[in-house]
Design an enzyme around this catalytic site. Structure first.
Site, PDB file in Angstrom:
ATOM      1  NE  ARG A  72      -1.262   3.248  -0.588  1.00 43.87           N
ATOM      2  CZ  ARG A  72      -1.801   3.631  -1.756  1.00 43.87           C
ATOM      3  NH1 ARG A  72      -3.077   3.336  -2.029  1.00 43.87           N
ATOM      4  NH2 ARG A  72      -1.071   4.261  -2.647  1.00 43.87           N
ATOM      5  CG  ASP A 124      -0.838  -0.797  -9.572  1.00 45.59           C
ATOM      6  OD1 ASP A 124       0.006  -1.674  -9.843  1.00 45.59           O
ATOM      7  OD2 ASP A 124      -2.059  -0.924  -9.813  1.00 45.59           O
ATOM      8  CD  GLU A 125      -1.676   5.110  -5.926  1.00 47.64           C
ATOM      9  OE1 GLU A 125      -1.540   5.589  -4.782  1.00 47.64           O
ATOM     10  OE2 GLU A 125      -2.742   5.141  -6.547  1.00 47.64           O
ATOM     11  CB  CYS A 126       6.044   3.155  -5.087  1.00 44.98           C
ATOM     12  SG  CYS A 126       6.417   3.198  -6.852  1.00 44.98           S
TER      13      CYS A 126
END
Length: 369
Positions: A264, A308-310
């Site tokens: 991201r 935490d969200e890969c």
């Protein structure tokens, strides 16, 4: 001050999410090397090893290959061995110095292994093989193989996004005081051809340069080495870059487009990030520094959410940029990069960045001295 020895680091945070990501990730833009080789990773390494030993019946590289894999942690491609043989032909008495008279370049790094310079070494005097010819701004992905022994600190070598695969390209430094790297082709022959074509020092006799260039091109043709700087696999990698970085080569990480995980954006431009970091560097006192650190600390918090969200690429991007900015941000870079490399399952780079940052400023680049 004696160099610090660093034991292997482990990062426990995010391991569970890493396992989930590994199981769920079926489409990866880091797997583009399969387009070049059309082979599985294991067979690629075996084939590389075979090719490396088939160059000359009088040369047995098996021990050298094993040593490099054990000590440096990587598998060397075919052009590494071919290039050393080329230098042996150019200067049989001293192949490491084959390019000194023409380009002022010395073969270093893993070439010292082929030359037998590590055969009788006292390993108790070596801090780490990972530090051998590792310059201040060299990211873990870069493995220096040729260098100038002058104030310019000009050097280049293999650049690989994934330590378990063959190099993606050859990258070179732009100056001693810059973190910027440039692509010099897909193999060492292309990189040296680039040096010949772009040399600024014309003191070397034209006849000698032309002789070197002709011989280099003959070898490249004989062994099907692409001399184009923008070779096919280099262009393929460009399509897989998820973020631009301060060192200009960008980063490549596995991305699962179906699940939308892997990377991201930082949510800030490189120019804006550089401005934040410059303000931190220029802080006149502790109170001012704490104030200027707030935007950076906020970004690091976002990285923790991303992990935490890969979306491991976000922390990797910020970590590399902080590494490129210099020693002021060593601790931040160490935390972000060891975590990112662990989550990306690039453990060799985790070890390299740990020992490098603990010994980043040192007077001697060679571990042989």
């Amino acid at each position: 001050m004696a160099p610090k020895k660093v034991s292997k680091r482990t990062v426990s945070s995010g391991i569970k999410s890493a396992e989930i990501f590994a199981k769920s990730s079926t489409t990866s833009n880091a797997e583009y090397s399969g387009k070049r080789k059309n082979t599985e990773e294991s067979s690629e390494e075996i084939e590389s090893s075979k090719r490396s030993k088939e160059h000359d019946s009088s040369i047995d590289y098996s021990d050298r290959i094993a040593f490099i894999k054990t000590k440096f942690g990587v598998t060397m491609p075919d052009d590494f061995f071919r290039f050393y043989e080329f230098c042996q032909e150019m200067k049989p008495s001293a192949p490491l110095d084959a390019l000194m008279d023409t380009l002022q370049l010395k073969l270093v790094g893993a070439f010292d292994v082929l030359a037998g310079r590590f055969d009788e070494i006292d390993e108790s005097k070596i801090t780490s093989y990972y530090l051998h010819w590792r310059f201040f701004y060299d990211p873990p992905e870069l493995m220096t193989l040729l260098a100038k022994e002058d104030k310019s600190s000009y050097h280049f070598g293999y650049y690989r996004d994934d330590p378990d695969k063959l190099p993606d390209l050859v990258a070179g430094s732009t100056s001693a005081d810059s973190c910027e790297l440039k692509c010099m082709g897909s193999n060492l022959f292309a990189a040296v051809k680039s040096c010949i074509d772009n040399r600024s020092d014309h003191k070397t006799a034209k006849e000698e340069i032309e002789k070197l260039s002709t011989k280099l091109q003959e070898w490249a043709k004989r062994y099907n080495m692409d001399l184009n700087v923008n070779a096919k696999n280099v262009n393929e990698r460009k399509k897989c870059i998820v973020a631009n970085t301060f060192h200009k080569l960008g980063i490549v990480v596995p991305v699962d487009k179906k699940l939308d995980i892997g990377y991201r954006p930082l949510g800030i431009t490189n120019a804006a990030l550089a401005k934040i970091l410059t303000k931190i560097e220029n802080s006149k006192n502790k109170a001012e520094k704490l104030k200027q650190l707030q935007p950076l600390e906020e970004l690091i918090t976002y990285v923790q959410f991303a992990n935490d969200e890969c979306d491991y690429g976000m922390g990797f991007e910020l970590g590399i940029d902080l590494f490129c900015k210099g020693k002021e941000f060593n601790n931040f870079a160490l935390h972000l990069l060891t975590t990112a490399y662990s989550l990306l399952r690039r453990s060799l780079y985790e070890d390299i960045i740990s020992v490098h940052l603990a010994n980043r400023q040192r007077s001697c680049l060679s571990q042989l001295q």
